[in-house]
Design a protein around this motif. Structure first.
Motif, PDB file in Angstrom:
ATOM      1  N   MET A  19      33.555 -11.741   0.653  1.00 37.90           N
ATOM      2  CA  MET A  19      32.797 -11.127   1.744  1.00 37.90           C
ATOM      3  C   MET A  19      31.902 -10.007   1.213  1.00 37.90           C
ATOM      4  O   MET A  19      30.737  -9.874   1.603  1.00 37.90           O
ATOM      5  N   GLU A  20      32.437  -9.191   0.311  1.00 36.27           N
ATOM      6  CA  GLU A  20      31.650  -8.107  -0.271  1.00 36.27           C
ATOM      7  C   GLU A  20      30.461  -8.652  -1.054  1.00 36.27           C
ATOM      8  O   GLU A  20      29.342  -8.134  -0.959  1.00 36.27           O
ATOM      9  N   LEU A  21      30.694  -9.721  -1.826  1.00 34.72           N
ATOM     10  CA  LEU A  21      29.620 -10.285  -2.633  1.00 34.72           C
ATOM     11  C   LEU A  21      28.536 -10.905  -1.747  1.00 34.72           C
ATOM     12  O   LEU A  21      27.338 -10.738  -2.016  1.00 34.72           O
ATOM     13  N   ARG A  22      28.931 -11.591  -0.684  1.00 33.81           N
ATOM     14  CA  ARG A  22      27.934 -12.163   0.236  1.00 33.81           C
ATOM     15  C   ARG A  22      27.077 -11.059   0.859  1.00 33.81           C
ATOM     16  O   ARG A  22      25.860 -11.197   1.012  1.00 33.81           O
ATOM     17  N   ALA A  23      27.728  -9.973   1.230  1.00 36.71           N
ATOM     18  CA  ALA A  23      26.983  -8.859   1.826  1.00 36.71           C
ATOM     19  C   ALA A  23      25.982  -8.281   0.832  1.00 36.71           C
ATOM     20  O   ALA A  23      24.842  -7.944   1.187  1.00 36.71           O
ATOM     21  N   ALA A  24      26.382  -8.171  -0.448  1.00 39.09           N
ATOM     22  CA  ALA A  24      25.481  -7.631  -1.460  1.00 39.09           C
ATOM     23  C   ALA A  24      24.308  -8.578  -1.724  1.00 39.09           C
ATOM     24  O   ALA A  24      23.180  -8.134  -1.970  1.00 39.09           O
ATOM     25  N   ALA A  43      23.399 -18.610  -2.244  1.00 36.47           N
ATOM     26  CA  ALA A  43      23.630 -18.920  -3.663  1.00 36.47           C
ATOM     27  C   ALA A  43      25.117 -18.958  -3.994  1.00 36.47           C
ATOM     28  O   ALA A  43      25.525 -19.603  -4.962  1.00 36.47           O
ATOM     29  N   LEU A  44      25.929 -18.255  -3.207  1.00 40.86           N
ATOM     30  CA  LEU A  44      27.377 -18.246  -3.411  1.00 40.86           C
ATOM     31  C   LEU A  44      27.980 -19.456  -2.718  1.00 40.86           C
ATOM     32  O   LEU A  44      27.969 -19.556  -1.493  1.00 40.86           O
ATOM     33  N   GLN A  45      28.505 -20.397  -3.490  1.00 41.01           N
ATOM     34  CA  GLN A  45      29.065 -21.640  -2.967  1.00 41.01           C
ATOM     35  C   GLN A  45      30.590 -21.603  -3.074  1.00 41.01           C
ATOM     36  O   GLN A  45      31.134 -21.395  -4.161  1.00 41.01           O
ATOM     37  N   THR A  46      31.250 -21.783  -1.946  1.00 39.30           N
ATOM     38  CA  THR A  46      32.710 -21.751  -1.943  1.00 39.30           C
ATOM     39  C   THR A  46      33.262 -22.930  -1.157  1.00 39.30           C
ATOM     40  O   THR A  46      32.628 -23.440  -0.240  1.00 39.30           O
ATOM     41  N   ASP A  47      34.440 -23.367  -1.563  1.00 43.77           N
ATOM     42  CA  ASP A  47      35.209 -24.317  -0.770  1.00 43.77           C
ATOM     43  C   ASP A  47      36.681 -23.939  -0.922  1.00 43.77           C
ATOM     44  O   ASP A  47      36.995 -22.877  -1.471  1.00 43.77           O
ATOM     45  N   ARG A  48      37.572 -24.783  -0.487  1.00 39.12           N
ATOM     46  CA  ARG A  48      38.994 -24.424  -0.493  1.00 39.12           C
ATOM     47  C   ARG A  48      39.554 -24.335  -1.912  1.00 39.12           C
ATOM     48  O   ARG A  48      40.562 -23.671  -2.134  1.00 39.12           O
ATOM     49  N   GLN A  49      38.887 -25.002  -2.849  1.00 38.31           N
ATOM     50  CA  GLN A  49      39.426 -25.041  -4.203  1.00 38.31           C
ATOM     51  C   GLN A  49      38.695 -24.143  -5.195  1.00 38.31           C
ATOM     52  O   GLN A  49      39.285 -23.689  -6.172  1.00 38.31           O
TER      53      GLN A  49
END
Length: 537
Positions: free
Chosen positions: A72-77, A84-90
Motif C-alpha cells: 500500500m505504501e509503495l502504491r501511494a508513492a 507498474a506494481l503487479q501483484t497477485d496471491r502468489q
C-alpha cells in the motif's frame, strides 16, 4: 503496457517514473522491497520469499500482513505510475522497472571505483535481508571489473576437519579412519569443503574460520565395535549431528553393509543442512552453499511455490558462485516441475533442463551427486535410458555410498522393464537414506517398481509412505487412485482423487487416460488406466 520506472541503485536508492518524478518511498521496508525486485532479472518474486527476506523473525500471518501494508505504501508513492506494481496471491513484480546497473555498466564501475556503494544507506535489522544485500554488493563489486572465474578461484570454502581417535585394537583404528574418510568423501560431493585430517596430520582451524569438525571414535566391547561420530561447528563447538552405532567385529565389509552405510549418508546430509547455520549472515560466495541447502529442502516438498522459491535460491547461488551442484539441482527442479505439472510452459522447462544439465556435467563429471541427478533428468524427462543408465553406473562407481546413485539406477531399470531389479536397487538406496529428510523419493521409486511387478499391496504401502512424508507430492496420489481401484477399494481411491484435485484442480481421469504427455508411464505399462470407479463401468 505498464508505466516505465527506473531505479538508481549505485549510491542512495532513487526510483523515478518516465516523467522524472521521484517515486522513492520513505519507509525502509518499501525501499528494501524495490531493491529485492530491482536485483532480480525477472523483476518478480514470490510473496513467501519476500516475506522471508523482510520479516524472517515473524510468523507467516504477521509477515503477510506487513507485506500488504508495504505494498500500500509503495502504491501511494508511485501515484500515477501505480499500475507498474503487479501483484497477485502468489507474487509481487515490477515488470517495467529498469536500473542503472543494467543500463550502463561503465557508469556503475566508475561509481563503485569512486567509493559509492550499491544501495547506500539502506539498512534493516532483519538478518536475512542483511545477508542478501551483502551478497549482492559482493557480486556487483566483482562484476566491476573482477571476472567470475577470479572470484571463484579466490572464493573461500568450508573446511571439514576430520579427527579420529583410536581407543583400543588396530582394527578399530582402521574402521574409525575408514568411516571418517568415507563421510568426508560424500560430504565433498554434497557441498564445498576442504578436507583435512589423516592420522593426526591436520591443518588447524582458527577461532574465526568457518568449518565443521568430524569426530569419529571406535572401541571394541564384547565382540562389537562401538562407533561414536559427530559433527561440530568449529567456531562455537556446537554439536550439529551425532550418532552411535554397534558393528559386529566379524562384519565382512563394514563400510558397505550393516549400520555404517546409512550413517555415512546421514552425516553427509547433516553437513549440507548445517551450511545455513555455519555461514550465517557472512557475505561472499560461501553463502551460495547455504542457498543450495535451503533450495534442496524446498525442492523435496514438491509444493508449487516452494519449487519456485528453490529456483530463486539456486539462481542466486549460481550468480554468486557457479557450481555443478547448483546447475544439477536446477535441472532436477525442472524435472519435478514437469512431472508434478506445477508449471504450464512444458517446452520451456524441457529446454532449461537441458541447458542446466549440460552446464552441470561440464563442471562436475566426477561428482557422484551430480551424476545421479543428471541420470534422473535423462531418464525421467527425455526417456534417454542409455545415457541415464551410463550416468547412474558412473555415480555408483564414483561413490557407492551415495543413495542418490541407486535411485537413479532404479529409474533406469524401470524403463528397461526390469522391475524386480529396480525394486531391489531402490530398496537398497532407501536403506542408505533411511534417516534422510528426502526418504519419500526412494519410497516413490519402490512404489513404481512394485506397481510394475504387480505387487499392488507393496506399491500402495510405498506410495502411502511417500505421500505421508510429502503431502504435496502428486505422483503417489495418481498411482494410489488406480491401485486402490484395482484392489477393490473405491472409497480409498475416491479420497486419493480428492486429495489430488486439491493439489491439481484441473485433474480428471479422462486426462490421465487420454493425454499421452501426462506423466503416468508406470500406470500405462501396468495397464491400470483402464480401471474405472464402479459407477463409471
Amino acid at each position: 503496457m505498464y508505466p516505465s520506472l527506473k531505479a538508481h541503485l549505485v549510491g542512495n536508492l532513487l526510483l523515478v517514473d518516465d516523467s522524472g518524478r521521484d517515486c522513492t518511498p520513505v519507509g525502509a521496508k518499501a525501499r528494501a522491497l524495490i531493491a529485492l525486485l530491482a536485483l532480480t532479472p525477472e523483476r518478480r518474486r514470490p510473496r513467501r520469499w519476500i516475506e522471508g527476506m523482510l520479516w524472517s523473525d515473524r510468523s507467516p500471518e504477521q509477515a503477510s500482513s506487513s507485506l500488504r501494508q508495504v505494498l500500500m505504501e509503495l502504491r501511494a508513492a508511485l501515484g500515477p505510475a501505480a499500475e507498474a506494481l503487479q501483484t497477485d496471491r502468489q507474487s509481487v513484480g515490477l515488470p517495467s522497472l529498469a536500473t542503472d546497473i543494467d543500463a550502463d555498466e561503465n557508469a556503475v564501475r566508475d561509481g563503485l571505483a569512486q567509493g559509492h556503494e550499491v544501495l547506500e544507506g539502506l539498512r534493516l535489522r532483519d538478518p536475512a535481508f542483511t545477508a542478501w544485500l551483502a551478497d549482492q554488493r559482493a557480486r556487483l563489486a566483482g562484476k566491476a571489473p573482477v571476472a567470475a572465474a577470479v572470484m571463484l578461484a579466490e572464493a573461500p570454502s568450508m573446511r571439514l576437519m576430520i579427527r579420529t581417535q583410536l581407543v583400543s585394537a588396530d582394527y578399530c583404528g582402521f574402521v574409525s579412519m575408514s568411516l571418517a574418510e568415507s563421510i568426508g568423501k560424500l560430504v565433498s560431493d554434497y557441498t564445498v569443503v576442504d578436507i583435512f585430517g589423516a592420522e593426526g596430520a591436520m591443518a588447524q582451524l582458527g577461532p574465526k574460520d568457518r568449518g565443521l569438525v568430524l569426530n569419529v571414535t571406535a572401541s571394541e566391547t564384547d565382540g562389537k565395535i562401538r562407533i561414536i561420530a559427530s559433527l561440530q561447528a568449529s567456531r562455537t563447538g556446537q554439536v550439529l549431528w551425532s550418532r552411535q552405532a554397534l558393528v559386529p567385529v566379524e562384519t565382512p565389509d563394514v563400510l558397505f553393509e550393516g549400520v555404517l552405510p546409512p550413517l555415512i549418508f546421514e552425516a553427509a546430509e547433516a553437513a549440507m543442512d548445517a551450511m545455513p547455520r555455519l555461514v550465517g549472515t557472512d557475505p561472499g560466495p560461501l553463502r551460495a552453499e547455504a542457498m543450495i541447502s535451503r533450495a534442496v529442502h524446498a525442492i523435496f516438498t514438491f509444493e508449487k511455490h516452494q519449487l519456485r522459491l528453490a529456483d530463486d535460491l539456486l539462481r542466486d547461488a549460481s550468480a554468486l558462485a557457479p557450481s555443478s551442484r547448483a546447475f544439477a539441482w536446477r535441472g532436477v527442479l525442472r524435472q519435478f516441475m514437469a512431472i508434478e505439472r506445477t508449471e504450464t510452459n512444458r517446452d520451456t522447462i524441457l529446454d532449461e533442463a537441458e541447458m542446466f544439465s549440460r552446464r552441470a556435467m561440464e563442471a562436475g563429471s566426477l561428482n557422484s551427486l551430480v551424476l545421479s541427478l543428471m541420470s534422473q533428468v535423462q531418464i525421467m524427462l527425455y526417456d534417454n535410458v542409455p545415457a541415464g543408465e551410463a550416468l547412474s553406473r558412473d555415480a555408483i562407481r564414483v561413490n557407492p555410498q551415495n543413495a542418490f546413485g541407486y535411485v537413479a539406477q532404479a529409474g533406469s531399470l524401470l524403463r528397461q522393464g526390469r522391475p524386480e531389479e529396480a525394486y531391489a536397487v531402490a530398496d537398497f538406496g532407501a536403506g542408505l537414506a533411511a534417516r534422510s529428510s528426502f526418504l519419500h523419493w526412494w519410497e516413490m521409486h519402490k512404489g513404481l517398481a512394485a506397481t510394475q511387478m504387480g505387487d499392488f499391496a507393496t506399491a500402495i504401502a510405498c506410495f502411502e509412505a511417500a505421500r505421508s512424508r510429502a503431502p504435496n507430492f502428486r505422483a503417489p496420489l495418481r498411482h494410489l487412485i488406480f491401485l486402490y481401484l484395482a484392489r477393490g477399494q473405491p472409497e480409498r481411491a475416491q479420497r486419493a482423487l480428492a486429495d489430488l484435485k486439491r493439489l491439481e484442480p484441473d485433474f480428471t481421469l479422462d486426462r490421465i487416460r487420454e493425454d499421452p504427455s501426462y506423466p503416468a508411464g508406470t500406470l500405462r505399462r501396468a495397464r491400470l488406466l483402464k480401471i474405472s470407479f464402479p459407477d463409471q463401468q
